[in-house]
Design a protein around this motif. Structure first.
Motif, PDB file in Angstrom:
ATOM      1  N   VAL A 151      -5.893   5.487  -8.325  1.00  0.00           N
ATOM      2  CA  VAL A 151      -4.812   5.321  -8.010  1.00  0.00           C
ATOM      3  C   VAL A 151      -4.857   6.016  -6.490  1.00  0.00           C
ATOM      4  O   VAL A 151      -4.161   5.050  -5.570  1.00  0.00           O
ATOM      5  CB  VAL A 151      -3.751   6.586  -8.592  1.00  0.00           C
ATOM      6  CG1 VAL A 151      -2.222   6.665  -7.710  1.00  0.00           C
ATOM      7  CG2 VAL A 151      -3.383   6.095 -10.039  1.00  0.00           C
ATOM      8  N   ASN A 152      -5.598   6.698  -6.161  1.00  0.00           N
ATOM      9  CA  ASN A 152      -5.865   7.108  -4.643  1.00  0.00           C
ATOM     10  C   ASN A 152      -6.530   5.820  -4.128  1.00  0.00           C
ATOM     11  O   ASN A 152      -6.401   5.488  -2.753  1.00  0.00           O
ATOM     12  CB  ASN A 152      -6.776   8.067  -4.756  1.00  0.00           C
ATOM     13  CG  ASN A 152      -6.227   9.289  -4.934  1.00  0.00           C
ATOM     14  OD1 ASN A 152      -4.979   9.707  -4.712  1.00  0.00           O
ATOM     15  ND2 ASN A 152      -7.101  10.661  -5.096  1.00  0.00           N
ATOM     16  N   LEU A 153      -7.527   5.148  -4.617  1.00  0.00           N
ATOM     17  CA  LEU A 153      -7.946   3.848  -4.092  1.00  0.00           C
ATOM     18  C   LEU A 153      -7.056   2.606  -4.314  1.00  0.00           C
ATOM     19  O   LEU A 153      -7.392   1.453  -3.823  1.00  0.00           O
ATOM     20  CB  LEU A 153      -9.314   3.518  -4.780  1.00  0.00           C
ATOM     21  CG  LEU A 153     -10.496   4.337  -4.157  1.00  0.00           C
ATOM     22  CD1 LEU A 153     -10.455   5.757  -3.929  1.00  0.00           C
ATOM     23  CD2 LEU A 153     -11.783   3.915  -5.015  1.00  0.00           C
ATOM     24  N   MET A 154      -5.953   2.921  -4.691  1.00  0.00           N
ATOM     25  CA  MET A 154      -4.897   1.636  -4.874  1.00  0.00           C
ATOM     26  C   MET A 154      -5.182   0.705  -5.473  1.00  0.00           C
ATOM     27  O   MET A 154      -5.031  -0.763  -5.231  1.00  0.00           O
ATOM     28  CB  MET A 154      -4.302   1.312  -3.209  1.00  0.00           C
ATOM     29  CG  MET A 154      -3.958   2.351  -2.318  1.00  0.00           C
ATOM     30  SD  MET A 154      -3.350   1.875  -0.797  1.00  0.00           S
ATOM     31  CE  MET A 154      -5.054   1.819  -0.019  1.00  0.00           C
TER      32      MET A 154
ATOM     33  N   MET B 162       0.680  -1.403  -0.102  1.00  0.00           N
ATOM     34  CA  MET B 162      -0.104  -0.014  -0.021  1.00  0.00           C
ATOM     35  C   MET B 162       0.900   1.202   0.025  1.00  0.00           C
ATOM     36  O   MET B 162       0.583   2.288  -0.518  1.00  0.00           O
ATOM     37  CB  MET B 162      -0.754   0.005   1.186  1.00  0.00           C
ATOM     38  CG  MET B 162      -2.011  -0.943   1.191  1.00  0.00           C
ATOM     39  SD  MET B 162      -3.284  -0.834   2.411  1.00  0.00           S
ATOM     40  CE  MET B 162      -2.484  -1.521   3.789  1.00  0.00           C
ATOM     41  N   LEU B 163       1.884   1.294   0.710  1.00  0.00           N
ATOM     42  CA  LEU B 163       2.864   2.326   0.741  1.00  0.00           C
ATOM     43  C   LEU B 163       3.488   2.787  -0.605  1.00  0.00           C
ATOM     44  O   LEU B 163       3.659   3.932  -0.998  1.00  0.00           O
ATOM     45  CB  LEU B 163       4.101   2.085   1.579  1.00  0.00           C
ATOM     46  CG  LEU B 163       3.921   2.051   3.116  1.00  0.00           C
ATOM     47  CD1 LEU B 163       5.056   1.436   3.896  1.00  0.00           C
ATOM     48  CD2 LEU B 163       3.594   3.575   3.517  1.00  0.00           C
ATOM     49  N   THR B 164       3.497   1.810  -1.453  1.00  0.00           N
ATOM     50  CA  THR B 164       3.682   2.039  -2.868  1.00  0.00           C
ATOM     51  C   THR B 164       2.813   3.238  -3.521  1.00  0.00           C
ATOM     52  O   THR B 164       3.544   3.896  -4.504  1.00  0.00           O
ATOM     53  CB  THR B 164       4.066   0.911  -3.697  1.00  0.00           C
ATOM     54  OG1 THR B 164       2.800   0.366  -3.949  1.00  0.00           O
ATOM     55  CG2 THR B 164       5.056  -0.157  -3.141  1.00  0.00           C
ATOM     56  N   TYR B 165       1.945   3.325  -3.047  1.00  0.00           N
ATOM     57  CA  TYR B 165       0.758   4.025  -3.784  1.00  0.00           C
ATOM     58  C   TYR B 165       0.911   5.678  -3.159  1.00  0.00           C
ATOM     59  O   TYR B 165       0.165   6.719  -3.650  1.00  0.00           O
ATOM     60  CB  TYR B 165      -0.580   3.638  -3.675  1.00  0.00           C
ATOM     61  CG  TYR B 165      -1.155   2.565  -4.672  1.00  0.00           C
ATOM     62  CD1 TYR B 165      -1.618   2.770  -5.745  1.00  0.00           C
ATOM     63  CD2 TYR B 165      -0.528   1.148  -4.319  1.00  0.00           C
ATOM     64  CE1 TYR B 165      -1.891   1.578  -6.774  1.00  0.00           C
ATOM     65  CE2 TYR B 165      -0.865   0.339  -5.181  1.00  0.00           C
ATOM     66  CZ  TYR B 165      -1.384   0.540  -6.246  1.00  0.00           C
ATOM     67  OH  TYR B 165      -1.764  -0.663  -7.026  1.00  0.00           O
TER      68      TYR B 165
END
Length: 238
Positions: free
Chosen positions: A165-168, A15-18
């Protein structure tokens, strides 16, 4: 959108990658006691949802802070634990968020964060290769060009970067993704599906509705904006 039981578990690191340059805990809100997790999508009802979640969590239905983003009483990451949040977002909880018509969201971001505020202007100016100066206005043409030059994950601000992208996505699957255009009905779907008690809703940060579009007389810019958010149009059916 329905969850996929065959998907592998999501990790905190993934998740951090987003959100490489932001605090992930400010974008993912887990309420273990209610079995739900909300992923923020700026410019798509975040303030309203956060206040609703706060009232749900505390039971204080008259709570109404000036800034719900900084003054809410929702559980923090250390309170819940990264591993537990990861398990919840992997399917151990009801996962939801909201999206908005990409063109309307783009317009809201420009008028609210660029025209009416100086804080975010330097991000666009930097992308344009200009000397950052928050006092200098950023035109609509410059805003579009600046966004085009930004990397969606590493450089775009969450207020205007693509919603998927915000929603991963596709890392994270959701039980329901509502639309701002049908907010009340979608929130009721979420409430019933997650078996949550009724909580008063206070709509926040909603400007006076207008049918006017800042792109109405600029089909050239609208075409470019549609290209920027092409995946949002496709994924969310706008």
């Amino acid at each position: 959108m329905d969850a996929d039981p065959g998907r592998p578990a999501v990790t905190w690191r993934e998740m951090l990658t987003y959100f490489p340059h932001r605090v992930l805990g400010n974008h993912v809100h887990a309420l273990p006691d209610h079995g739900i997790v909300y992923v923020k999508n700026p410019k798509a009802g975040c303030s309203t949802v956060l206040l609703w979640l706060d009232r749900l969590h505390t039971g204080e239905h008259d709570f109404s802070p000036g800034n719900v983003h900084t003054d809410n009483r929702l559980p923090k990451v250390p309170d819940v634990g990264r591993r537990r949040i990861a398990r919840m977002i992997s399917g151990d909880a009801y996962r939801f968020s909201f999206v908005r018509d990409p063109l309307r969201r783009f317009q809201s971001a420009y008028l609210d964060k660029i025209v009416s505020s100086k804080r975010w202007r330097t991000q666009i100016q930097t992308a344009l290769g200009q000397e950052p100066d928050p006092e200098r206005a950023v035109s609509l043409d410059e805003f579009v060009t600046g966004i085009e030059r930004q990397d969606p994950i590493g450089e775009m601000d969450p207020h205007w970067r693509p919603q998927h992208v915000n929603l991963m996505m596709p890392l994270v699957s959701y039980d329901h993704i509502g639309r701002i255009e049908t907010f009340d009905a979608d929130l009721e779907i979420i409430r019933k599906a997650a078996d949550l008690p009724p909580v008063p809703i206070e709509v926040r940060n909603v400007a006076k509705k207008s049918t006017d579009s800042i792109l109405a007389d600029r089909p050239d810019l609208e075409e470019r904006v549609r290209a920027i958010y092409a995946q949002d149009f496709e994924i969310f059916g706008y």
